[in-house]
Design an enzyme around this catalytic site. Structure first.
Site, PDB file in Angstrom:
ATOM      1  N   GLY A  64     -82.675 -31.159  78.396  1.00 18.62           N
ATOM      2  CA  GLY A  64     -82.579 -31.716  77.049  1.00 18.62           C
ATOM      3  C   GLY A  64     -81.839 -33.041  77.061  1.00 18.62           C
ATOM      4  O   GLY A  64     -82.436 -34.107  77.271  1.00 18.62           O
ATOM      5  N   ALA A 115     -77.481 -21.945  72.322  1.00 18.96           N
ATOM      6  CA  ALA A 115     -78.233 -20.762  71.856  1.00 18.96           C
ATOM      7  C   ALA A 115     -79.284 -20.369  72.898  1.00 18.96           C
ATOM      8  O   ALA A 115     -79.482 -19.171  73.153  1.00 18.96           O
ATOM      9  CB  ALA A 115     -78.890 -21.057  70.518  1.00 18.96           C
ATOM     10  N   HIS A 131     -69.823 -26.553  78.929  1.00 16.90           N
ATOM     11  CA  HIS A 131     -69.169 -26.156  77.670  1.00 16.90           C
ATOM     12  C   HIS A 131     -68.512 -24.794  77.882  1.00 16.90           C
ATOM     13  O   HIS A 131     -69.026 -23.975  78.639  1.00 16.90           O
ATOM     14  CB  HIS A 131     -70.215 -26.064  76.556  1.00 16.90           C
ATOM     15  CG  HIS A 131     -69.634 -26.237  75.190  1.00 16.90           C
ATOM     16  ND1 HIS A 131     -68.662 -25.397  74.679  1.00 16.90           N
ATOM     17  CD2 HIS A 131     -69.869 -27.163  74.225  1.00 16.90           C
ATOM     18  CE1 HIS A 131     -68.341 -25.803  73.460  1.00 16.90           C
ATOM     19  NE2 HIS A 131     -69.055 -26.892  73.164  1.00 16.90           N
ATOM     20  N   ASP A 190     -63.798 -29.106  71.708  1.00 12.57           N
ATOM     21  CA  ASP A 190     -65.102 -29.765  71.598  1.00 12.57           C
ATOM     22  C   ASP A 190     -65.735 -29.526  70.223  1.00 12.57           C
ATOM     23  O   ASP A 190     -66.211 -30.464  69.576  1.00 12.57           O
ATOM     24  CB  ASP A 190     -66.045 -29.262  72.700  1.00 12.57           C
ATOM     25  CG  ASP A 190     -67.327 -30.068  72.736  1.00 12.57           C
ATOM     26  OD1 ASP A 190     -67.292 -31.212  73.233  1.00 12.57           O
ATOM     27  OD2 ASP A 190     -68.356 -29.577  72.234  1.00 12.57           O
TER      28      ASP A 190
HETATM   29  N1  LIG Z   1     -75.744 -33.045  74.268  1.00 12.43           N
HETATM   30  C1  LIG Z   1     -74.716 -33.512  74.961  1.00 12.43           C
HETATM   31  O1  LIG Z   1     -74.638 -34.679  75.286  1.00 12.43           O
HETATM   32  C2  LIG Z   1     -73.614 -32.570  75.423  1.00 12.43           C
HETATM   33  C3  LIG Z   1     -72.356 -33.106  75.761  1.00 12.43           C
HETATM   34  C4  LIG Z   1     -71.404 -32.282  76.358  1.00 12.43           C
HETATM   35  C5  LIG Z   1     -71.724 -30.945  76.594  1.00 12.43           C
HETATM   36  N2  LIG Z   1     -72.929 -30.454  76.212  1.00 12.43           N
HETATM   37  C6  LIG Z   1     -73.244 -29.059  76.522  1.00 12.43           C
HETATM   38  O2  LIG Z   1     -74.263 -29.065  77.519  1.00 12.43           O
HETATM   39  C7  LIG Z   1     -75.141 -27.953  77.340  1.00 12.43           C
HETATM   40  C8  LIG Z   1     -76.562 -28.465  77.136  1.00 12.43           C
HETATM   41  O3  LIG Z   1     -76.596 -29.152  75.898  1.00 12.43           O
HETATM   42  P1  LIG Z   1     -77.758 -30.166  75.516  1.00 12.43           P
HETATM   43  O4  LIG Z   1     -77.348 -30.816  74.237  1.00 12.43           O
HETATM   44  O5  LIG Z   1     -78.096 -31.011  76.697  1.00 12.43           O
HETATM   45  O6  LIG Z   1     -78.895 -29.139  75.230  1.00 12.43           O
HETATM   46  P2  LIG Z   1     -80.271 -29.412  74.510  1.00 12.43           P
HETATM   47  O7  LIG Z   1     -80.250 -28.769  73.183  1.00 12.43           O
HETATM   48  O8  LIG Z   1     -80.657 -30.844  74.590  1.00 12.43           O
HETATM   49  O9  LIG Z   1     -81.132 -28.573  75.561  1.00 12.43           O
HETATM   50  C9  LIG Z   1     -82.289 -28.139  75.257  1.00 12.43           C
HETATM   51  C10 LIG Z   1     -82.944 -27.660  76.558  1.00 12.43           C
HETATM   52  O10 LIG Z   1     -82.835 -26.252  76.606  1.00 12.43           O
HETATM   53  C11 LIG Z   1     -84.137 -25.712  76.686  1.00 12.43           C
HETATM   54  N3  LIG Z   1     -84.124 -24.456  75.920  1.00 12.43           N
HETATM   55  C12 LIG Z   1     -83.568 -24.239  74.703  1.00 12.43           C
HETATM   56  N4  LIG Z   1     -83.763 -22.977  74.326  1.00 12.43           N
HETATM   57  C13 LIG Z   1     -84.460 -22.381  75.324  1.00 12.43           C
HETATM   58  C14 LIG Z   1     -84.958 -21.064  75.520  1.00 12.43           C
HETATM   59  N5  LIG Z   1     -84.803 -20.114  74.625  1.00 12.43           N
HETATM   60  N6  LIG Z   1     -85.626 -20.816  76.676  1.00 12.43           N
HETATM   61  C15 LIG Z   1     -85.801 -21.775  77.608  1.00 12.43           C
HETATM   62  N7  LIG Z   1     -85.341 -23.041  77.465  1.00 12.43           N
HETATM   63  C16 LIG Z   1     -84.694 -23.324  76.342  1.00 12.43           C
HETATM   64  C17 LIG Z   1     -85.072 -26.762  76.082  1.00 12.43           C
HETATM   65  O11 LIG Z   1     -86.349 -26.659  76.603  1.00 12.43           O
HETATM   66  C18 LIG Z   1     -84.387 -28.053  76.492  1.00 12.43           C
HETATM   67  O12 LIG Z   1     -84.789 -28.468  77.768  1.00 12.43           O
HETATM   68  C19 LIG Z   1     -74.578 -27.193  76.141  1.00 12.43           C
HETATM   69  O13 LIG Z   1     -73.707 -26.212  76.649  1.00 12.43           O
HETATM   70  C20 LIG Z   1     -73.805 -28.244  75.367  1.00 12.43           C
HETATM   71  O14 LIG Z   1     -72.797 -27.723  74.561  1.00 12.43           O
HETATM   72  C21 LIG Z   1     -73.889 -31.222  75.641  1.00 12.43           C
HETATM   73  C1  LIG Z   2     -71.579 -35.430  72.671  1.00 13.75           C
HETATM   74  C2  LIG Z   2     -70.612 -34.404  72.103  1.00 13.75           C
HETATM   75  C3  LIG Z   2     -70.557 -34.512  70.586  1.00 13.75           C
HETATM   76  O1  LIG Z   2     -69.329 -34.694  72.626  1.00 13.75           O
HETATM   77  C4  LIG Z   2     -70.932 -32.980  72.586  1.00 13.75           C
HETATM   78  O2  LIG Z   2     -69.822 -32.156  72.335  1.00 13.75           O
HETATM   79  C5  LIG Z   2     -72.166 -32.320  72.016  1.00 13.75           C
HETATM   80  O3  LIG Z   2     -72.090 -31.154  71.647  1.00 13.75           O
HETATM   81  O4  LIG Z   2     -73.228 -32.950  72.014  1.00 13.75           O
HETATM   82 MG   LIG Z   3     -70.242 -30.221  71.801  1.00  9.28          MG
HETATM   83 MG   LIG Z   4     -68.210 -32.999  73.123  1.00 15.06          MG
END
Ligand SMILES: NC(=O)c1ccc[n+]([C@@H]2O[C@H](COP(=O)([O-])OP(=O)(O)OC[C@H]3O[C@@H](n4cnc5c(N)ncnc54)[C@H](O)[C@@H]3O)[C@@H](O)[C@H]2O)c1
Ligand SMILES: CC(C)(O)[C@@H](O)C(=O)O
Ligand SMILES: [Mg+2]
Ligand SMILES: [Mg+2]
Length: 347
Positions: free
Chosen positions: A39, A100, A123, A207
């Site tokens: 994602g 989720a 996370h 976070d």
């Molecule tokens: N978005 C960020 O920049 C960010 C920053 C810091 C930490 N995080 C953490 O990193 C982790 C990933 O976050 P993200 O924002 O990259 O996730 P996202 O929502 O972008 O990820 C979605 C991915 O998960 C897959 N997915 C979702 N539900 C699914 C299911 N039921 N079965 C199979 N695949 C499924 C989708 O196909 C997609 O590839 C989380 O724990 C989040 O809290 C994210």
């Molecule tokens: C990028 C952020 C807000 O720091 C992260 O916590 C997320 O959930 O996407």
């Molecule tokens: Mg977050």
């Molecule tokens: Mg964050």
């Protein structure tokens, strides 16, 4: 590890000076890093690791983000697999699906967490709220975390610019005796700026507070409040947007990002300085009770539950997109679009 003084509090941090990329490569040389989910964080971390010479594969279900992985050069059957296949091949299994999504794939992934592997998170969510997520890892794997303090998109762009994004790290379970070394090596591999130590519990609570607070929720709320007041008193959209958002992002935030708030203040008029110094404590006192409410709502697990419930609904993506559309089409952000177009560099 380096001891640094953070405003009078000494903390131990790690940078690539203490833990070089070469050392990180050595520590992880026999590992297959399986990034599950492509994602936002998935691409950032996986591409940075690949560019840094680590052995990375992707586990992703078919669909839009699978196609994105192919476009980024991951090869089906070689470096791009189904979630189960990647979990079987990986020795470090990285849960980079949405929080989720991690809950629903957990029963599929758990059987592949065999002795000595590492279960990696960005996370504290799944583990800290295990009573709500049902995620309880087996006792003979490492459970580790590197949590980038910013978007996965920034992790990638900053890496390409030769910069680093700060990350926290934590070890929840050290089954191999090497969990911390594996974690720090991973953090250096994804292109961390500096790494600071936390726990799954502290990362999860800080976070969720930060993103609901000053980083996203509170800042939008502040912008809306000021924009509305200016508009209700007859100011034009152009004036209200410039005075609320554009000046902050284009002129003032870079100044305090670079040298601190007093530096930004010092580069504004004495009129502005006097007023801002008077009004900052009023805003602080008005906002602090809401922050406290937010923190307690996070700490109690309430915010995690809201997120699990809404993200687990089949139409959550459509609903989310609809809310983002409403934000985009609000007068303030429509005015912003025109203001951005008028930036000389965009002409
Ligand atoms: N978005 C960020 O920049 C960010 C920053 C810091 C930490 N995080 C953490 O990193 C982790 C990933 O976050 P993200 O924002 O990259 O996730 P996202 O929502 O972008 O990820 C979605 C991915 O998960 C897959 N997915 C979702 N539900 C699914 C299911 N039921 N079965 C199979 N695949 C499924 C989708 O196909 C997609 O590839 C989380 O724990 C989040 O809290 C994210
Ligand atoms: C990028 C952020 C807000 O720091 C992260 O916590 C997320 O959930 O996407
Ligand atoms: Mg977050
Ligand atoms: Mg964050």
């Amino acid at each position: 590890m380096a001891e640094m003084n953070f405003g009078g509090v000494i903390e131990t941090v790690v940078t690539s000076k203490e833990f070089s990329l070469e050392k990180a490569r050595e520590v992880l040389q026999n590992e297959t890093i399986a990034v599950l989910g492509y994602g936002i964080q998935g691409p950032g971390q996986a591409c940075n690791l690949r560019d840094n010479g680590f052995n990375v594969i992707i586990g992703q279900r078919e669909g839009k983000t699978y196609d994105k992985a192919v476009a980024d050069g991951w090869v089906p059957g070689k470096t791009l697999f189904s979630i189960e296949e990647a979990a079987a091949k990986g020795t470090i299994i990285c849960m980079l699906l949405s929080d989720a999504g991690q809950i629903s794939v957990w029963p599929k992934v758990k059987p592949y967490l065999t002795k000595g592997k590492a279960l990696y998170y960005s996370h504290g969510f799944a583990i800290n709220w295990s009573d709500r997520t049902g995620v309880v890892p087996p006792g003979d794997v490492d459970v580790i975390m590197v949590a980038p303090k910013g978007s996965g998109t920034s992790l990638r762009t900053m890496f390409r610019e030769g910069r680093g994004l700060n990350c926290s790290y934590a070890v929840y379970q050290d089954a191999t005796g090497k969990a911390e070394e594996r974690t720090i090596a991973f953090g250096i591999g994804i292109g961390a700026g500096y790494l600071f130590k936390t726990t799954f519990e502290r990362e999860a609570t800080s976070d969720l507070t930060g993103e609901r607070g000053s980083l996203m929720g509170a800042i939008e709320g502040l912008f809306e409040a000021q924009y509305q007041v200016l508009r209700e008193h007859g100011h034009s959209p152009s004036e209200a947007f410039n005075e609320t958002v554009e000046e902050l992002t284009q002129s003032l935030a870079p100044l305090f990002g670079e040298k601190g708030m007093d530096w930004m203040y010092a580069n504004c008029s004495t009129t502005a300085q006097r007023g801002a110094l008077d009004w900052a404590p009023r805003f602080r006192d008005a906002i602090k009770p809401v922050m406290e409410w937010l923190y307690l709502s996070v700490k109690s697990g309430n915010e995690a539950q809201i997120s699990i419930d809404s993200n687990s609904k089949p139409d959550y993506r459509e609903k989310l997109n609809e809310e983002l559309r409403q934000m985009r089409e609000s007068e303030m952000w429509q005015a912003g679009m025109t203001v951005r177009k008028l930036r000389p560099e965009n002409n």
